[in-house]
Design a protein around this motif. Structure first.
Motif, PDB file in Angstrom:
ATOM      1  N   MET A 130     -35.490  77.591  14.792  1.00  9.69           N
ATOM      2  CA  MET A 130     -34.060  77.839  14.547  1.00  9.69           C
ATOM      3  C   MET A 130     -33.549  79.062  15.293  1.00  9.69           C
ATOM      4  N   ARG A 131     -32.254  79.029  15.575  1.00 10.70           N
ATOM      5  CA  ARG A 131     -31.610  80.134  16.284  1.00 10.70           C
ATOM      6  C   ARG A 131     -30.566  80.856  15.441  1.00 10.70           C
ATOM      7  N   THR A 132     -30.233  80.329  14.279  1.00 15.30           N
ATOM      8  CA  THR A 132     -29.262  80.995  13.404  1.00 15.30           C
ATOM      9  C   THR A 132     -29.879  82.288  12.896  1.00 15.30           C
ATOM     10  N   THR A 133     -29.123  83.369  13.037  1.00 16.92           N
ATOM     11  CA  THR A 133     -29.627  84.686  12.648  1.00 16.92           C
ATOM     12  C   THR A 133     -28.686  85.368  11.661  1.00 16.92           C
ATOM     13  N   ALA A 134     -29.237  86.302  10.930  1.00 15.76           N
ATOM     14  CA  ALA A 134     -28.453  87.162  10.048  1.00 15.76           C
ATOM     15  C   ALA A 134     -28.943  88.580  10.261  1.00 15.76           C
ATOM     16  N   ARG A 135     -28.009  89.503  10.367  1.00 13.11           N
ATOM     17  CA  ARG A 135     -28.375  90.906  10.535  1.00 13.11           C
ATOM     18  C   ARG A 135     -27.594  91.739   9.530  1.00 13.11           C
ATOM     19  N   ARG A 136     -28.195  92.827   9.127  1.00 11.75           N
ATOM     20  CA  ARG A 136     -27.543  93.714   8.168  1.00 11.75           C
ATOM     21  C   ARG A 136     -26.522  94.590   8.874  1.00 11.75           C
ATOM     22  N   ASN A 149     -24.762  84.370  12.413  1.00  8.17           N
ATOM     23  CA  ASN A 149     -24.303  83.683  13.619  1.00  8.17           C
ATOM     24  C   ASN A 149     -25.219  82.497  13.888  1.00  8.17           C
ATOM     25  N   GLY A 150     -24.619  81.331  14.186  1.00  7.03           N
ATOM     26  CA  GLY A 150     -25.406  80.155  14.515  1.00  7.03           C
ATOM     27  C   GLY A 150     -24.712  78.871  14.117  1.00  7.03           C
ATOM     28  N   VAL A 151     -25.415  77.761  14.320  1.00 10.19           N
ATOM     29  CA  VAL A 151     -24.882  76.424  14.029  1.00 10.19           C
ATOM     30  C   VAL A 151     -25.939  75.645  13.261  1.00 10.19           C
ATOM     31  N   LYS A 152     -25.502  74.934  12.242  1.00  6.81           N
ATOM     32  CA  LYS A 152     -26.368  74.029  11.482  1.00  6.81           C
ATOM     33  C   LYS A 152     -25.770  72.629  11.580  1.00  6.81           C
ATOM     34  N   THR A 153     -26.629  71.609  11.556  1.00  8.57           N
ATOM     35  CA  THR A 153     -26.137  70.243  11.697  1.00  8.57           C
ATOM     36  C   THR A 153     -26.788  69.305  10.695  1.00  8.57           C
ATOM     37  N   TRP A 154     -26.121  68.170  10.455  1.00  8.25           N
ATOM     38  CA  TRP A 154     -26.564  67.156   9.489  1.00  8.25           C
ATOM     39  C   TRP A 154     -26.694  67.746   8.090  1.00  8.25           C
ATOM     40  N   ILE A 155     -25.686  68.514   7.683  1.00  5.94           N
ATOM     41  CA  ILE A 155     -25.712  69.175   6.386  1.00  5.94           C
ATOM     42  C   ILE A 155     -24.935  68.334   5.370  1.00  5.94           C
ATOM     43  N   THR A 156     -25.662  67.776   4.422  1.00  7.61           N
ATOM     44  CA  THR A 156     -25.066  66.960   3.370  1.00  7.61           C
ATOM     45  C   THR A 156     -24.312  67.852   2.403  1.00  7.61           C
ATOM     46  N   GLU A 214     -20.647  63.106   2.964  1.00 10.53           N
ATOM     47  CA  GLU A 214     -20.484  63.597   4.331  1.00 10.53           C
ATOM     48  C   GLU A 214     -21.718  64.340   4.824  1.00 10.53           C
ATOM     49  N   SER A 215     -21.947  64.249   6.115  1.00  9.38           N
ATOM     50  CA  SER A 215     -22.927  65.081   6.819  1.00  9.38           C
ATOM     51  C   SER A 215     -22.149  65.771   7.924  1.00  9.38           C
ATOM     52  N   CYS A 216     -22.203  67.083   7.945  1.00 15.48           N
ATOM     53  CA  CYS A 216     -21.335  67.846   8.841  1.00 15.48           C
ATOM     54  C   CYS A 216     -22.127  68.844   9.669  1.00 15.48           C
ATOM     55  N   GLU A 217     -21.405  69.387  10.644  1.00 14.13           N
ATOM     56  CA  GLU A 217     -21.922  70.494  11.432  1.00 14.13           C
ATOM     57  C   GLU A 217     -21.205  71.751  10.962  1.00 14.13           C
ATOM     58  N   LEU A 218     -21.951  72.821  10.796  1.00 10.93           N
ATOM     59  CA  LEU A 218     -21.389  74.104  10.361  1.00 10.93           C
ATOM     60  C   LEU A 218     -21.546  75.138  11.455  1.00 10.93           C
ATOM     61  N   SER A 219     -20.489  75.901  11.694  1.00 11.80           N
ATOM     62  CA  SER A 219     -20.547  77.007  12.658  1.00 11.80           C
ATOM     63  C   SER A 219     -20.355  78.313  11.906  1.00 11.80           C
ATOM     64  N   PHE A 220     -21.286  79.229  12.118  1.00  6.25           N
ATOM     65  CA  PHE A 220     -21.227  80.548  11.497  1.00  6.25           C
ATOM     66  C   PHE A 220     -20.925  81.551  12.597  1.00  6.25           C
ATOM     67  N   GLU A 221     -19.728  82.143  12.539  1.00  9.75           N
ATOM     68  CA  GLU A 221     -19.320  83.141  13.522  1.00  9.75           C
ATOM     69  C   GLU A 221     -18.998  84.425  12.793  1.00  9.75           C
TER      70      GLU A 221
END
Length: 187
Positions: A84-90, A98-105, A156-163
């Motif tokens: 995975m490439r989605t990251t979280a920093r303090r 920041n990152g993208v997730k897909t096929w999220i029910t 639904e199954s969706c794509e999520l963008s975290f910016e």
């Protein structure tokens, strides 16, 4: 309904839960799928959540006021969660994602998302640098699109963008021998 830290709200043994899920799926597969992700988040909260998180989310999840989703998979990553490439920093205000997730029910209708992300991208093995954060819909979190499916269309199954949405406190407890053990972050 009140949450009491000294009392489990509802204790259902796994074999019973499996039978209920099988029966729901027999009649309406989408309901079983929507319930599955929601229940996984509830179990995470029961086992690893802080008392504040349990009190804030579990009673409203039990009544259906809050619907929850798990965000694990990413575009191009198939089922290899360690890639995975989605990251979280303090930062001073909490945790920035920041990152993208897909096929999220449940993604479009969920008010609470349990997000698997890297909080220590340099960790080796990489699972030791992973955490689960609780993220609520808000600024910086976009449901970018519903994904087309051949079947299983009732949920639904969706794509999520975290910016750079904020996720309150950003802390994860780790056991060096076993990697990520539990999360302790969230709004």
């Amino acid at each position: 309904m009140e949450y009491s830290p000294n009392r489990l709200m509802c204790s259902v043994r796994m074999p019973c839960y499996v039978l209920v899920t099988e029966e729901l799926a027999r009649g309406w597969m989408s309901l079983a799928g929507a319930m599955g992700g929601h229940t996984v988040v509830a179990k995470l909260l029961l086992r690893f959540g802080t008392e504040e998180q349990k009190g804030r989310y579990l009673p409203r999840m039990a009544t259906g006021e809050i619907r929850a989703a798990m965000a694990l998979t990413e575009p191009g990553g198939v089922s290899d969660l360690q890639a995975m490439r989605t990251t979280a920093r303090r930062d001073a205000e909490g945790c920035v994602v920041n990152g993208v997730k897909t096929w999220i029910t449940n993604a479009r209708r969920a008010q609470l998302i349990a997000l698997l992300c890297k909080t220590d991208p340099a960790a080796s093995p990489s699972h030791r640098g992973m955490s689960i954060l609780l993220v609520e819909h808000g600024r910086g979190l976009t449901v970018s699109r519903d994904l087309p499916k051949l079947g299983y269309k009732g949920v639904e199954s969706c794509e999520l963008s975290f910016e750079e949405p904020r996720s309150g406190r950003c802390r994860a407890r780790r056991d060096r021998r076993r990697g990520l053990r539990a999360h302790d972050g969230g709004p």
